[in-house]
Write a protein that holds these residues in place. Structure first.
Motif, short mmCIF file in Angstrom:
data_model
loop_
_atom_site.label_atom_id
_atom_site.label_comp_id
_atom_site.label_asym_id
_atom_site.label_seq_id
_atom_site.Cartn_x
_atom_site.Cartn_y
_atom_site.Cartn_z
N TYR A 45 0.85 -1.19 0.00
CA TYR A 45 0.00 0.00 0.00
C TYR A 45 0.89 1.25 0.00
O TYR A 45 1.91 1.30 0.70
CB TYR A 45 -0.91 0.04 1.24
N MET A 46 0.49 2.26 -0.79
CA MET A 46 1.18 3.55 -0.79
C MET A 46 0.15 4.62 -0.48
O MET A 46 -0.84 4.78 -1.22
CB MET A 46 1.87 3.80 -2.13
N ASP A 47 0.35 5.33 0.64
CA ASP A 47 -0.64 6.29 1.14
C ASP A 47 -2.01 5.63 1.27
O ASP A 47 -3.05 6.24 0.99
CB ASP A 47 -0.73 7.51 0.23
N GLY A 48 -2.03 4.36 1.67
CA GLY A 48 -3.29 3.65 1.87
C GLY A 48 -3.90 3.07 0.62
O GLY A 48 -4.92 2.38 0.70
N GLU A 49 -3.29 3.31 -0.56
CA GLU A 49 -3.81 2.78 -1.82
C GLU A 49 -3.15 1.43 -2.12
O GLU A 49 -1.92 1.32 -2.12
CB GLU A 49 -3.54 3.75 -2.97
N TYR A 50 -3.98 0.43 -2.41
CA TYR A 50 -3.45 -0.90 -2.73
C TYR A 50 -2.76 -0.86 -4.09
O TYR A 50 -3.32 -0.40 -5.08
CB TYR A 50 -4.59 -1.92 -2.74
N LYS A 51 -1.50 -1.36 -4.14
CA LYS A 51 -0.72 -1.32 -5.38
C LYS A 51 -0.43 -2.69 -5.98
O LYS A 51 0.03 -2.78 -7.12
CB LYS A 51 0.62 -0.60 -5.12
N GLY A 52 -0.69 -3.75 -5.23
CA GLY A 52 -0.42 -5.09 -5.76
C GLY A 52 0.26 -5.96 -4.72
O GLY A 52 0.41 -5.57 -3.55
N GLU A 53 0.67 -7.15 -5.15
CA GLU A 53 1.32 -8.11 -4.25
C GLU A 53 2.74 -8.42 -4.70
O GLU A 53 3.06 -8.34 -5.89
CB GLU A 53 0.50 -9.41 -4.18
N ILE A 54 3.56 -8.78 -3.74
CA ILE A 54 4.94 -9.16 -4.02
C ILE A 54 4.96 -10.51 -4.74
O ILE A 54 4.35 -11.47 -4.29
CB ILE A 54 5.75 -9.26 -2.71
N VAL A 55 5.65 -10.56 -5.87
CA VAL A 55 5.82 -11.79 -6.64
C VAL A 55 7.30 -11.98 -6.92
O VAL A 55 7.95 -11.07 -7.44
CB VAL A 55 5.02 -11.76 -7.96
N ASN A 56 7.83 -13.14 -6.56
CA ASN A 56 9.26 -13.42 -6.74
C ASN A 56 10.12 -12.35 -6.08
O ASN A 56 11.16 -11.94 -6.62
CB ASN A 56 9.61 -13.55 -8.23
N GLY A 57 9.65 -11.88 -4.94
CA GLY A 57 10.45 -10.96 -4.14
C GLY A 57 10.38 -9.50 -4.53
O GLY A 57 11.10 -8.68 -3.96
N ILE A 58 9.49 -9.13 -5.47
CA ILE A 58 9.48 -7.73 -5.92
C ILE A 58 8.11 -7.33 -6.46
O ILE A 58 7.34 -8.17 -6.92
CB ILE A 58 10.56 -7.50 -7.01
N LEU A 59 7.80 -6.05 -6.35
CA LEU A 59 6.64 -5.46 -7.02
C LEU A 59 7.08 -4.11 -7.58
O LEU A 59 7.66 -3.30 -6.85
CB LEU A 59 5.48 -5.24 -6.04
N THR A 60 6.84 -3.88 -8.88
CA THR A 60 7.19 -2.62 -9.51
C THR A 60 5.94 -1.76 -9.64
O THR A 60 4.92 -2.21 -10.18
CB THR A 60 7.81 -2.84 -10.91
N VAL A 61 6.02 -0.53 -9.14
CA VAL A 61 4.87 0.39 -9.15
C VAL A 61 5.23 1.62 -9.98
O VAL A 61 6.15 2.37 -9.62
CB VAL A 61 4.50 0.84 -7.72
N PRO A 62 4.54 1.86 -11.12
CA PRO A 62 4.81 3.05 -11.92
C PRO A 62 4.19 4.28 -11.27
O PRO A 62 3.09 4.22 -10.71
CB PRO A 62 4.15 2.73 -13.26
N VAL A 63 4.89 5.41 -11.33
CA VAL A 63 4.38 6.68 -10.80
C VAL A 63 4.74 7.79 -11.76
O VAL A 63 5.66 7.67 -12.57
CB VAL A 63 4.96 6.99 -9.41
N TYR A 64 4.01 8.90 -11.69
CA TYR A 64 4.31 10.07 -12.50
C TYR A 64 5.16 11.04 -11.68
O TYR A 64 4.77 11.45 -10.59
CB TYR A 64 3.03 10.75 -12.97
N SER A 65 6.31 11.41 -12.23
CA SER A 65 7.24 12.27 -11.50
C SER A 65 6.65 13.67 -11.30
O SER A 65 7.07 14.39 -10.40
CB SER A 65 8.58 12.37 -12.25
N THR A 66 5.70 14.06 -12.14
CA THR A 66 5.09 15.38 -12.01
C THR A 66 3.81 15.34 -11.17
O THR A 66 3.18 16.36 -10.95
CB THR A 66 4.76 15.97 -13.39
N GLY A 67 3.43 14.13 -10.73
CA GLY A 67 2.23 14.01 -9.90
C GLY A 67 2.52 14.24 -8.44
O GLY A 67 3.67 14.50 -8.03
N THR A 68 1.49 14.16 -7.62
CA THR A 68 1.66 14.32 -6.18
C THR A 68 2.45 13.15 -5.62
O THR A 68 2.05 12.00 -5.79
CB THR A 68 0.29 14.38 -5.48
N PRO A 69 3.59 13.39 -5.00
CA PRO A 69 4.43 12.28 -4.53
C PRO A 69 3.79 11.53 -3.36
O PRO A 69 3.07 12.11 -2.55
CB PRO A 69 5.73 12.98 -4.09
N TYR A 70 4.03 10.23 -3.31
CA TYR A 70 3.56 9.44 -2.19
C TYR A 70 4.41 9.74 -0.96
O TYR A 70 5.60 10.05 -1.06
CB TYR A 70 3.64 7.94 -2.51
#
Length: 225
Positions: A45-70
């Motif tokens: 979870y990032m700021d309480g938002e569910y982003k996914g589950e860890i698979v094979n030891g990792i989860l990649t979450v895309p974000v916008y650099s110009t958006g509101t940062p977590y």
């Protein structure tokens, strides 16, 4: 007449570039967080938002650099103590930020003396299959809208409870009432769907401008001929 057409094409190019820049400012350039964890299946979870589950030891979450940062990230798994950390950096365009989370098995409550008195909590929830924690101790999943939790009245009292499920914002509240021997205390939790990431808006005006520019250029060429 050719100069007029070239001028129209040049003007169209400038407008398209301006529109693309405007779209970029709204949608933003993309970077990535790589969340590493020692437990597969853990929910992120990032700021309480569910982003996914860890698979094979990792989860990649895309974000916008110009958006509101977590600002915060947490990793949760039934039977483990929830991992939490503040986020200090936001990846720039094309960059990746690595975050490492280590989950440890939750500590079992200290057994009460033999013959200790017991009471009960009933946790009511609007979502079945949600995981219930008292403090950091996993107590089970809700079924048919509730979960009954037995506790020792002579043991150390719990002060908080939380209810969690993938796709929902975690619920946490304080415990202020404590059951006596044979008594039952009711607790309530409402899970709300986690907000979905906002998609970058499409700029239909760019398409219209392109079509109008092409028609204008074709008209000027036909006039010249």
């Amino acid at each position: 007449m050719r100069k007029v057409c070239l001028s129209g094409i040049l003007l169209l190019s400038v407008i398209l570039l301006a529109g693309a820049a405007s779209a970029a400012s709204v949608g933003g350039d993309q970077g990535w967080y790589n969340i590493h964890c020692n437990v597969d299946g853990a929910a992120v979870y990032m700021d309480g938002e569910y982003k996914g589950e860890i698979v094979n030891g990792i989860l990649t979450v895309p974000v916008y650099s110009t958006g509101t940062p977590y600002k915060t990230i947490s990793v949760e798994m039934p039977g483990y103590t929830t991992w939490f950390e503040n986020i200090d950096t936001n990846p720039a365009m094309g960059e990746q930020e690595d975050i490492y989370a280590t989950l440890n098995p939750s500590t079992e409550p200290t057994p009460a003396p033999i013959g200790g008195d017991t009471g009960y909590y009933v946790v009511y929830c609007n979502v079945d299959g949600a995981d219930v924690y008292f403090g950091s101790d996993y107590k089970g999943q809700t079924a048919n809208g509730e979960l009954t939790v037995e506790i020792y009245t002579t043991g150390t009292p719990y002060t908080t409870y939380s209810v969690q499920k993938s796709g929902y914002t975690p619920f946490t509240a304080q415990i202020s009432d404590y059951p006596a021997k044979g008594e039952t205390v009711k607790l309530h939790a409402t899970l709300n769907p986690a907000p979905q990431p906002t998609k970058s808006p499409v700029a239909p005006g760019i398409i219209m401008i392109s079509v109008m520019g092409a028609l204008l250029c074709g008209f000027l060429i036909s006039r010249r001929e």
